[in-house]
Design a protein around this motif. Sequence first.
Motif, PDB file in Angstrom:
ATOM      1  N   GLU A  78       0.832  -1.196   0.000  1.00  0.00           N
ATOM      2  CA  GLU A  78       0.000   0.000   0.000  1.00  0.00           C
ATOM      3  C   GLU A  78       0.870   1.251   0.000  1.00  0.00           C
ATOM      4  O   GLU A  78       1.972   1.260   0.526  1.00  0.00           O
ATOM      5  N   LYS A  79       0.371   2.286  -0.589  1.00  0.00           N
ATOM      6  CA  LYS A  79       1.062   3.567  -0.618  1.00  0.00           C
ATOM      7  C   LYS A  79       0.831   4.266   0.722  1.00  0.00           C
ATOM      8  O   LYS A  79      -0.309   4.465   1.139  1.00  0.00           O
ATOM      9  N   ILE A  80       1.895   4.615   1.400  1.00  0.00           N
ATOM     10  CA  ILE A  80       1.807   5.282   2.694  1.00  0.00           C
ATOM     11  C   ILE A  80       2.166   6.750   2.495  1.00  0.00           C
ATOM     12  O   ILE A  80       3.166   7.071   1.861  1.00  0.00           O
ATOM     13  N   GLN A  81       1.344   7.618   3.046  1.00  0.00           N
ATOM     14  CA  GLN A  81       1.529   9.057   2.921  1.00  0.00           C
ATOM     15  C   GLN A  81       1.943   9.651   4.269  1.00  0.00           C
ATOM     16  O   GLN A  81       1.820   9.004   5.311  1.00  0.00           O
ATOM     17  N   ILE A  82       2.393  10.894   4.237  1.00  0.00           N
ATOM     18  CA  ILE A  82       2.743  11.607   5.467  1.00  0.00           C
ATOM     19  C   ILE A  82       1.484  11.777   6.316  1.00  0.00           C
ATOM     20  O   ILE A  82       0.389  11.970   5.788  1.00  0.00           O
ATOM     21  N   HIS A  83       1.631  11.710   7.625  1.00  0.00           N
ATOM     22  CA  HIS A  83       0.586  11.837   8.653  1.00  0.00           C
ATOM     23  C   HIS A  83      -0.273  10.585   8.783  1.00  0.00           C
ATOM     24  O   HIS A  83      -1.231  10.584   9.544  1.00  0.00           O
ATOM     25  N   GLU A  84       0.027   9.520   8.066  1.00  0.00           N
ATOM     26  CA  GLU A  84      -0.699   8.266   8.257  1.00  0.00           C
ATOM     27  C   GLU A  84      -0.015   7.456   9.356  1.00  0.00           C
ATOM     28  O   GLU A  84       1.168   7.618   9.616  1.00  0.00           O
ATOM     29  N   VAL A  85      -0.786   6.577   9.975  1.00  0.00           N
ATOM     30  CA  VAL A  85      -0.276   5.742  11.059  1.00  0.00           C
ATOM     31  C   VAL A  85       0.013   4.346  10.512  1.00  0.00           C
ATOM     32  O   VAL A  85      -0.786   3.780   9.769  1.00  0.00           O
ATOM     33  N   VAL A  86       1.175   3.813  10.887  1.00  0.00           N
ATOM     34  CA  VAL A  86       1.560   2.466  10.484  1.00  0.00           C
ATOM     35  C   VAL A  86       1.836   1.636  11.734  1.00  0.00           C
ATOM     36  O   VAL A  86       2.127   2.177  12.795  1.00  0.00           O
ATOM     37  N   ILE A  87       1.729   0.330  11.588  1.00  0.00           N
ATOM     38  CA  ILE A  87       2.049  -0.597  12.661  1.00  0.00           C
ATOM     39  C   ILE A  87       3.341  -1.305  12.279  1.00  0.00           C
ATOM     40  O   ILE A  87       3.420  -1.928  11.220  1.00  0.00           O
ATOM     41  N   CYS A  88       4.339  -1.204  13.133  1.00  0.00           N
ATOM     42  CA  CYS A  88       5.639  -1.845  12.901  1.00  0.00           C
ATOM     43  C   CYS A  88       5.731  -3.090  13.776  1.00  0.00           C
ATOM     44  O   CYS A  88       5.454  -3.042  14.969  1.00  0.00           O
ATOM     45  N   TYR A  89       6.124  -4.193  13.172  1.00  0.00           N
ATOM     46  CA  TYR A  89       6.235  -5.474  13.857  1.00  0.00           C
ATOM     47  C   TYR A  89       7.703  -5.806  14.100  1.00  0.00           C
ATOM     48  O   TYR A  89       8.509  -5.782  13.177  1.00  0.00           O
ATOM     49  N   PHE A  90       8.022  -6.129  15.347  1.00  0.00           N
ATOM     50  CA  PHE A  90       9.361  -6.540  15.742  1.00  0.00           C
ATOM     51  C   PHE A  90       9.272  -7.952  16.306  1.00  0.00           C
ATOM     52  O   PHE A  90       8.315  -8.286  17.005  1.00  0.00           O
ATOM     53  N   ASP A  91      10.266  -8.782  16.028  1.00  0.00           N
ATOM     54  CA  ASP A  91      10.291 -10.153  16.528  1.00  0.00           C
ATOM     55  C   ASP A  91      10.406 -10.126  18.040  1.00  0.00           C
ATOM     56  O   ASP A  91      11.352  -9.578  18.599  1.00  0.00           O
ATOM     57  N   LYS A  92       9.415 -10.700  18.735  1.00  0.00           N
ATOM     58  CA  LYS A  92       9.373 -10.666  20.195  1.00  0.00           C
ATOM     59  C   LYS A  92      10.507 -11.475  20.814  1.00  0.00           C
ATOM     60  O   LYS A  92      11.065 -11.097  21.836  1.00  0.00           O
ATOM     61  N   ASN A  93      10.885 -12.569  20.183  1.00  0.00           N
ATOM     62  CA  ASN A  93      11.916 -13.443  20.741  1.00  0.00           C
ATOM     63  C   ASN A  93      13.324 -12.964  20.438  1.00  0.00           C
ATOM     64  O   ASN A  93      14.266 -13.378  21.095  1.00  0.00           O
ATOM     65  N   ASN A  94      13.490 -12.114  19.417  1.00  0.00           N
ATOM     66  CA  ASN A  94      14.823 -11.661  19.035  1.00  0.00           C
ATOM     67  C   ASN A  94      14.718 -10.220  18.531  1.00  0.00           C
ATOM     68  O   ASN A  94      14.664  -9.977  17.335  1.00  0.00           O
ATOM     69  N   LEU A  95      14.714  -9.270  19.467  1.00  0.00           N
ATOM     70  CA  LEU A  95      14.570  -7.868  19.082  1.00  0.00           C
ATOM     71  C   LEU A  95      15.769  -7.380  18.285  1.00  0.00           C
ATOM     72  O   LEU A  95      15.701  -6.381  17.593  1.00  0.00           O
ATOM     73  N   GLY A  96      16.885  -8.091  18.345  1.00  0.00           N
ATOM     74  CA  GLY A  96      18.066  -7.720  17.583  1.00  0.00           C
ATOM     75  C   GLY A  96      17.877  -7.858  16.088  1.00  0.00           C
ATOM     76  O   GLY A  96      18.630  -7.283  15.306  1.00  0.00           O
ATOM     77  N   ASN A  97      16.879  -8.629  15.662  1.00  0.00           N
ATOM     78  CA  ASN A  97      16.591  -8.759  14.235  1.00  0.00           C
ATOM     79  C   ASN A  97      16.083  -7.466  13.640  1.00  0.00           C
ATOM     80  O   ASN A  97      16.112  -7.278  12.437  1.00  0.00           O
ATOM     81  N   GLY A  98      15.597  -6.573  14.488  1.00  0.00           N
ATOM     82  CA  GLY A  98      15.080  -5.308  13.998  1.00  0.00           C
ATOM     83  C   GLY A  98      13.664  -5.429  13.493  1.00  0.00           C
ATOM     84  O   GLY A  98      12.903  -6.311  13.885  1.00  0.00           O
ATOM     85  N   LEU A  99      13.325  -4.552  12.591  1.00  0.00           N
ATOM     86  CA  LEU A  99      11.984  -4.462  12.061  1.00  0.00           C
ATOM     87  C   LEU A  99      11.698  -5.653  11.144  1.00  0.00           C
ATOM     88  O   LEU A  99      12.476  -5.954  10.251  1.00  0.00           O
ATOM     89  N   VAL A 100      10.567  -6.323  11.366  1.00  0.00           N
ATOM     90  CA  VAL A 100      10.194  -7.479  10.561  1.00  0.00           C
ATOM     91  C   VAL A 100       9.296  -7.053   9.399  1.00  0.00           C
ATOM     92  O   VAL A 100       9.549  -7.415   8.251  1.00  0.00           O
ATOM     93  N   LYS A 101       8.252  -6.272   9.702  1.00  0.00           N
ATOM     94  CA  LYS A 101       7.333  -5.828   8.657  1.00  0.00           C
ATOM     95  C   LYS A 101       6.575  -4.592   9.116  1.00  0.00           C
ATOM     96  O   LYS A 101       6.521  -4.272  10.300  1.00  0.00           O
ATOM     97  N   VAL A 102       5.988  -3.899   8.143  1.00  0.00           N
ATOM     98  CA  VAL A 102       5.221  -2.681   8.394  1.00  0.00           C
ATOM     99  C   VAL A 102       3.879  -2.802   7.677  1.00  0.00           C
ATOM    100  O   VAL A 102       3.844  -3.249   6.536  1.00  0.00           O
ATOM    101  N   GLU A 103       2.807  -2.415   8.371  1.00  0.00           N
ATOM    102  CA  GLU A 103       1.469  -2.412   7.772  1.00  0.00           C
ATOM    103  C   GLU A 103       0.820  -1.060   8.012  1.00  0.00           C
ATOM    104  O   GLU A 103       1.019  -0.437   9.046  1.00  0.00           O
ATOM    105  N   LYS A 104       0.028  -0.641   7.060  1.00  0.00           N
ATOM    106  CA  LYS A 104      -0.754   0.577   7.208  1.00  0.00           C
ATOM    107  C   LYS A 104      -1.914   0.291   8.151  1.00  0.00           C
ATOM    108  O   LYS A 104      -2.548  -0.759   8.064  1.00  0.00           O
ATOM    109  N   LYS A 105      -2.174   1.187   9.065  1.00  0.00           N
ATOM    110  CA  LYS A 105      -3.245   0.969  10.031  1.00  0.00           C
ATOM    111  C   LYS A 105      -4.588   1.283   9.418  1.00  0.00           C
ATOM    112  O   LYS A 105      -4.774   2.102   8.609  1.00  0.00           O
TER     113      LYS A 105
END
Length: 105
Positions: A78-105
């Motif tokens: 999806e196309k994300i624009q400025i001022h929109e809210v996104v949900i960022c997913y981080f691996d709960k068991n290994n936060l060192g992996n960083g960002l896993v995926k991003v979804e538009k809310k």
Amino acid sequence: MFKRVIILLVLSSILLALVLVRNHTSAPVNDSISNNQVSSKYTTVEYKITKIKGNQYYGKSEDGTDIIFSSKNILSGEKIQIHEVVICYFDKNNLGNGLVKVEKK
């Protein structure tokens, strides 16, 4: 000897009854099961997009933390624009992996 056979039969029937009761117990079916599975696998944080520069997205959460991610992390396409809210997913068991995926809310 006869008492032992009776005790063995009683204990066996109790065990059989417990196994049957356990197999016939069902879990409730609703949307919260799938949401719990997702939330048990990932830690999620919501960010409001503040700036887009090329394929880099800049966001800020309500608690003031910043994030920068690239468009390759957006799985929905999806196309994300400025001022929109996104949900960022981080691996709960290994936060060192960083960002896993991003979804538009």
